[in-house]
Design a protein around this motif. Structure first.
Motif, PDB file in Angstrom:
ATOM      1  N   THR A  31      44.595  31.362-127.157  1.00 50.21           N
ATOM      2  CA  THR A  31      43.606  32.354-126.737  1.00 50.21           C
ATOM      3  C   THR A  31      43.049  33.153-127.926  1.00 50.21           C
ATOM      4  O   THR A  31      41.831  33.277-128.057  1.00 50.21           O
ATOM      5  N   LYS A  49      39.695  32.663-119.584  1.00 51.30           N
ATOM      6  CA  LYS A  49      39.438  33.889-120.332  1.00 51.30           C
ATOM      7  C   LYS A  49      38.167  33.670-121.143  1.00 51.30           C
ATOM      8  O   LYS A  49      37.966  32.594-121.716  1.00 51.30           O
ATOM      9  N   ASP A  52      40.341  38.399-116.233  1.00 54.38           N
ATOM     10  CA  ASP A  52      40.540  36.941-116.228  1.00 54.38           C
ATOM     11  C   ASP A  52      40.134  36.372-114.882  1.00 54.38           C
ATOM     12  O   ASP A  52      39.918  37.094-113.910  1.00 54.38           O
TER      13      ASP A  52
END
Length: 504
Positions: free
Chosen positions: A93, A126, A12
């Motif tokens: 995510t 991300k 990340d």
């Protein structure tokens, strides 16, 4: 070289997006623009046969208050290069990865702006392609392409930016999976169950109406569903005691059958049963192991290292095998993939933090999918007169659990931490034995005058800390263990032992 390289956190990018009295901002709109430009260059290298105007990149964000500004600037740069952009606005995510799989979006890559459970002033990025999440080496490659002197091209952006929501499509995906997996003929297989959600004011509030209520569950009593990036109620983190206590108390207050809690970006989750049993950490691994092994007998479950010996026995008694690996969700996922490539069946990779990834689901760490797998079981458990408590009743619980974090007060903290871990076995009492089945830090088994249990001393993944975890099957021995640790660690003045000493 740009300071952006200091923002890499394994696979990340994370930094301070909002300056505070204690911290300067390190991930502002300027860094967002620079990373966006570098990402375009990386995409050109990754897809050399495609021209930029053929690339589709999706952008999403969690509820953090810095998200809109950071994503706006990132999108501006992508579109200025001619990249086609889908602005998903609020997202999770896992759903951002699925945007590369759903045909109606057909994204070549996606970027999620999130810093998971970290305080409101953090943010991060991300990255995904159709092959999965980017690795640490990919992030290094992107950062290496940052050029602070290069101007960002100016272009017309309005014609190549689409604004779409991912939640409807992703929710439909989950609903259909649960309907099929529940093996029920009912359109609403969760009818008669009272299940509440604590979204922690993150991005997970969609799960109530779009998944649970769609499947017939009663959801009255759900809390903190509205996105609020200041996180006014509690840290959205299934590994946090305060957060778990909050959902537990709410389950008991409204007499719900189950409670579900998500982290900010919904890549982690935990469950509370109607009796108040917390299904996180080792308990969550146990429940998901039951599911994985029942579907794939003798499969291997990859976990991170701080799990109990009781969990290992629990998995073995189910007919499976546990492989303890180093912490970090990409580490356990990559180990699971590696084992499968070696011909060793591995269906589940999971950390005690709640990151859990099933092979059948692209080895994507997805909190909503984890909950979906559990929801598939509930109609069958109800029919049998059982609950989730039944699944883990044979998992022995330790009597005492302690965690202490030692700040390493030296600039070269990694070297010092490694030195302490390497030397540690030289100073341990004779009743302590190094456990060789360990790949992170040093793990010690103890008996006799110290009780019956184990401890693990390891480096923190993200901070200049040594982390000590102790579990004991006997009560009243922790002070003796902590005093022994204090004496051993006194050899290293760089270790701040204030937190340990406060416990003595």
């Amino acid at each position: 070289m740009s300071k952006i390289k200091e923002l890499q956190l394994s696979s990340d990018i994370r930094g301070i997006a909002i300056a505070t009295e204690e911290f300067d901002a390190t991930l502002t709109v300027e860094e967002s623009r620079l990373i966006a430009s570098a990402f375009v260059k990386w995409l050109q290298k990754r897809y050399p046969s495609k021209i930029l105007t053929d690339l589709i990149v999706g952008i999403g964000r969690d509820s953090r208050i810095s998200g809109p500004d950071l994503t706006k600037e990132f999108i501006k740069v992508l579109s200025a290069y001619g990249v086609r952009v889908i602005d998903f606005e609020m997202a999770t995510t896992p759903s951002m990865f699925m945007a590369t799989q759903f045909e109606e979006f057909n994204c070549d890559a996606t970027v999620m702006f999130t810093a998971s459970h970290l305080p409101y002033y953090y943010n991060g990025l991300k990255f995904f392609t159709r092959e999965g999440g980017l690795e640490s080496s990919d992030i290094r490659d992107i950062i290496s392409l940052v050029d602070e002197k290069e101007g960002i091209p100016q272009g017309t952006v309005s014609t190549i930016i689409e604004v779409k929501s991912i939640f409807e499509r992703y929710s439909h995906h989950l609903v259909e999976l649960i309907r099929k997996g529940s093996q029920s003929e009912k359109e609403k297989p969760l009818e008669g169950l009272h299940i509440i959600v604590d979204a922690g004011n993150g991005a997970g509030g969609f799960f109530v109406k779009s998944v649970l209520e769609e499947l017939g569950a009663e959801t009255e009593g759900s809390q903190f569903l509205d996105p609020d990036g200041t996180f006014p109620n509690h840290i959205p983190n299934p590994d946090n005691k305060e957060a778990m206590e909050s959902i537990k108390n709410q389950v008991l207050a409204v007499n719900a059958d189950y409670g579900v809690i998500f982290d900010t970006d919904v890549d982690r989750a935990a469950v509370v049963t109607g009796s108040g049993e917390l299904l996180n950490r080792n308990n969550l691994i146990a429940v998901l192991s039951v599911i994985a092994i029942s579907e794939h007998p003798r499969t291997t479950i990859v976990t991170n290292s701080p799990t109990t010996e009781h969990l290992k026995k629990f998995i073995m008694d189910l007919g499976g095998r546990q492989y303890r690996h180093i912490s970090g969700y990409r580490n356990v996922i990559n180990k699971a993939i590696e084992l499968n490539n070696q011909g060793i069946d591995c269906q589940l990779a999971i950390e005690t933090s709640g990151h859990a990834a099933f092979k059948e689901n692209y080895f994507l760490d997805d909190g909503a999918y984890v909950v979906a797998k559990i929801l598939m079981l509930l109609p069958r458990l109800v029919a049998q007169g059982d609950t989730l408590d039944t699944l883990i009743k044979k998992l022995v619980q330790p009597k005492e659990v302690v965690e202490v974090r030692f700040k390493i007060e030296t600039e070269d903290f990694k070297t010092k931490g490694i030195e302490v871990i390497k030397d540690f076995p030289n100073w341990i009492p004779k009743d302590w034995v190094v456990n060789p089945e360990n790949e992170e830090g040093v793990r010690i088994d103890f008996k006799g005058e110290y009780g019956n249990g184990w401890l693990l001393l390891r480096m923190s993944l993200h901070e200049p800390l040594l982390v000590l975890q102790i579990e004991n099957d006997m009560v009243g021995y922790q002070t003796k263990i902590l005093k022994t640790m204090n004496n051993i660690l006194n050899r290293y003045p760089e270790l701040n032992q204030n937190k340990l000493e406060a416990m003595l």
